[in-house]
Design a protein around this motif. Structure first.
Motif, PDB file in Angstrom:
ATOM      1  N   ALA A 118       0.827  -1.214   0.000  1.00 18.71           N
ATOM      2  CA  ALA A 118       0.000   0.000   0.000  1.00 18.71           C
ATOM      3  C   ALA A 118       0.858   1.261   0.000  1.00 18.71           C
ATOM      4  CB  ALA A 118      -0.952  -0.010   1.184  1.00 18.71           C
ATOM      5  N   GLY A 119       2.000   1.204   0.647  1.00 18.08           N
ATOM      6  CA  GLY A 119       2.852   2.374   0.791  1.00 18.08           C
ATOM      7  C   GLY A 119       3.509   2.873  -0.472  1.00 18.08           C
ATOM      8  N   VAL A 120       3.447   2.105  -1.578  1.00 18.06           N
ATOM      9  CA  VAL A 120       4.015   2.598  -2.843  1.00 18.06           C
ATOM     10  C   VAL A 120       2.936   3.011  -3.838  1.00 18.06           C
ATOM     11  CG1 VAL A 120       6.161   1.277  -2.618  1.00 18.06           C
ATOM     12  CG2 VAL A 120       4.277   0.342  -3.979  1.00 18.06           C
ATOM     13  N   LYS A 121       1.710   2.625  -3.579  1.00 18.89           N
ATOM     14  CA  LYS A 121       0.625   2.989  -4.504  1.00 18.89           C
ATOM     15  C   LYS A 121       0.466   4.499  -4.548  1.00 18.89           C
ATOM     16  CE  LYS A 121      -1.781  -1.374  -4.084  1.00 18.89           C
ATOM     17  NZ  LYS A 121      -2.968  -2.090  -3.587  1.00 18.89           N
ATOM     18  N   GLY A 122       0.406   5.052  -5.749  1.00 16.37           N
ATOM     19  CA  GLY A 122       0.287   6.491  -5.932  1.00 16.37           C
ATOM     20  C   GLY A 122       1.623   7.226  -5.920  1.00 16.37           C
ATOM     21  N   HIS A 123       2.727   6.488  -5.802  1.00 15.60           N
ATOM     22  CA  HIS A 123       4.049   7.125  -5.727  1.00 15.60           C
ATOM     23  C   HIS A 123       4.881   6.962  -6.995  1.00 15.60           C
ATOM     24  CE1 HIS A 123       3.929   8.315  -1.472  1.00 15.60           C
ATOM     25  NE2 HIS A 123       3.138   7.264  -1.344  1.00 15.60           N
ATOM     26  N   PHE A 124       4.362   6.235  -7.986  1.00 11.44           N
ATOM     27  CA  PHE A 124       5.132   6.017  -9.209  1.00 11.44           C
ATOM     28  C   PHE A 124       5.117   7.281 -10.068  1.00 11.44           C
ATOM     29  CE2 PHE A 124       4.532   1.833  -7.693  1.00 11.44           C
ATOM     30  CZ  PHE A 124       5.597   1.103  -8.171  1.00 11.44           C
ATOM     31  N   ILE A 125       6.281   7.657 -10.566  1.00 10.41           N
ATOM     32  CA  ILE A 125       6.437   8.853 -11.397  1.00 10.41           C
ATOM     33  C   ILE A 125       6.715   8.462 -12.842  1.00 10.41           C
ATOM     34  CG2 ILE A 125       7.783  10.956 -11.771  1.00 10.41           C
ATOM     35  CD1 ILE A 125       8.411  10.844  -8.710  1.00 10.41           C
ATOM     36  N   THR A 126       7.705   7.579 -13.048  1.00  5.80           N
ATOM     37  CA  THR A 126       8.052   7.127 -14.398  1.00  5.80           C
ATOM     38  C   THR A 126       8.452   5.664 -14.367  1.00  5.80           C
ATOM     39  OG1 THR A 126      10.433   7.593 -14.282  1.00  5.80           O
ATOM     40  CG2 THR A 126       9.006   9.385 -15.021  1.00  5.80           C
ATOM     41  N   ARG A 127       8.402   5.051 -15.541  1.00  6.39           N
ATOM     42  CA  ARG A 127       9.047   3.754 -15.737  1.00  6.39           C
ATOM     43  C   ARG A 127       9.956   3.909 -16.934  1.00  6.39           C
ATOM     44  NH1 ARG A 127       4.905  -0.667 -18.441  1.00  6.39           N
ATOM     45  NH2 ARG A 127       4.393   0.668 -20.185  1.00  6.39           N
ATOM     46  N   THR A 128      11.087   3.233 -16.893  1.00  2.00           N
ATOM     47  CA  THR A 128      12.073   3.360 -17.957  1.00  2.00           C
ATOM     48  C   THR A 128      12.446   1.976 -18.470  1.00  2.00           C
ATOM     49  OG1 THR A 128      13.865   3.370 -16.328  1.00  2.00           O
ATOM     50  CG2 THR A 128      13.034   5.512 -17.055  1.00  2.00           C
ATOM     51  N   PRO A 129      12.549   1.813 -19.779  1.00  2.00           N
ATOM     52  CA  PRO A 129      12.914   0.510 -20.309  1.00  2.00           C
ATOM     53  C   PRO A 129      14.399   0.254 -20.073  1.00  2.00           C
ATOM     54  CG  PRO A 129      12.734   2.091 -22.091  1.00  2.00           C
ATOM     55  CD  PRO A 129      12.303   2.800 -20.835  1.00  2.00           C
ATOM     56  N   PRO A 130      14.762  -1.028 -19.930  1.00  5.58           N
ATOM     57  CA  PRO A 130      16.185  -1.330 -19.807  1.00  5.58           C
ATOM     58  C   PRO A 130      16.892  -1.097 -21.127  1.00  5.58           C
ATOM     59  CG  PRO A 130      14.904  -3.358 -19.893  1.00  5.58           C
ATOM     60  CD  PRO A 130      13.921  -2.223 -19.864  1.00  5.58           C
ATOM     61  N   GLU A 131      18.164  -0.877 -21.059  1.00  4.72           N
ATOM     62  CA  GLU A 131      18.954  -0.640 -22.273  1.00  4.72           C
ATOM     63  C   GLU A 131      18.741  -1.775 -23.266  1.00  4.72           C
ATOM     64  OE1 GLU A 131      23.597   0.047 -23.664  1.00  4.72           O
ATOM     65  OE2 GLU A 131      23.126  -0.160 -21.538  1.00  4.72           O
ATOM     66  N   GLY A 132      18.462  -1.394 -24.505  1.00  7.89           N
ATOM     67  CA  GLY A 132      18.286  -2.361 -25.575  1.00  7.89           C
ATOM     68  C   GLY A 132      16.879  -2.916 -25.712  1.00  7.89           C
ATOM     69  N   PHE A 133      15.923  -2.419 -24.921  1.00 12.50           N
ATOM     70  CA  PHE A 133      14.557  -2.933 -24.948  1.00 12.50           C
ATOM     71  C   PHE A 133      13.550  -1.799 -24.895  1.00 12.50           C
ATOM     72  CE2 PHE A 133      17.065  -6.290 -23.052  1.00 12.50           C
ATOM     73  CZ  PHE A 133      16.594  -7.448 -23.682  1.00 12.50           C
ATOM     74  N   LEU A 134      12.336  -2.083 -25.343  1.00 16.10           N
ATOM     75  CA  LEU A 134      11.183  -1.242 -25.128  1.00 16.10           C
ATOM     76  C   LEU A 134      10.104  -2.097 -24.475  1.00 16.10           C
ATOM     77  CD1 LEU A 134      10.988   0.755 -28.471  1.00 16.10           C
ATOM     78  CD2 LEU A 134      11.773   1.573 -26.248  1.00 16.10           C
TER      79      LEU A 134
END
Length: 136
Positions: A118-134
């Motif tokens: 519960a403590g992380v819900k609503g706290h995500f700002i971005t997600r980034t793909p790993p190098e070489g992937f989408l």
């Protein structure tokens, strides 16, 4: 800017210079929110062997200044995440590390929403793909 090598593997990289809140840089004793969160993450990790597989690292400024008390969750070959707007305390540190342990155990970095603390819900700002992937 100097790059400092660290061990590869799952890590929570915490901004050590983040603001305390949207309105305050420091607490009443002159401590930045990021420094307090880093200390809470280190203490929580040291207190619970369930977090041994996730490193806690710190660096000044993740450039997410509008979203105080930010962390970057990363691992080789996995999607990365930036989370923020945490209260820099033990509860937030445990929620971050609980999520990080699930993240570390996953194949791609994706954790099913029903498993999120519960403590992380609503706290995500971005997600980034790993190098070489989408992400599809």
């Amino acid at each position: 800017m100097k790059l400092t090598p660290v061990a590869a593997g799952p890590a929570v990289v915490a901004c050590s210079t983040c603001r305390l809140t949207a309105d305050a840089r420091e607490d009443g004793e002159g401590r930045r929110g990021g420094a307090l969160l880093v200390a809470a993450l280190h203490a929580a990790r040291a207190a619970d062997p369930a977090y041994a597989g996730v490193a806690v690292q710190e660096m000044p400024c993740l450039f997410a200044c509008a979203d105080f008390c930010t962390v970057h969750l990363r691992a080789p070959g996995k999607v990365g995440y930036v989370l923020g707007r945490f209260t820099p305390d033990e509860a937030a540190a445990r929620a971050i590390l609980d999520y990080a342990a699930l993240y570390a155990a996953s194949d791609t970095g994706q954790v099913a929403f029903k498993q999120w603390p519960a403590g992380v819900k609503g706290h995500f700002i971005t997600r980034t793909p790993p190098e070489g992937f989408l992400v599809e």
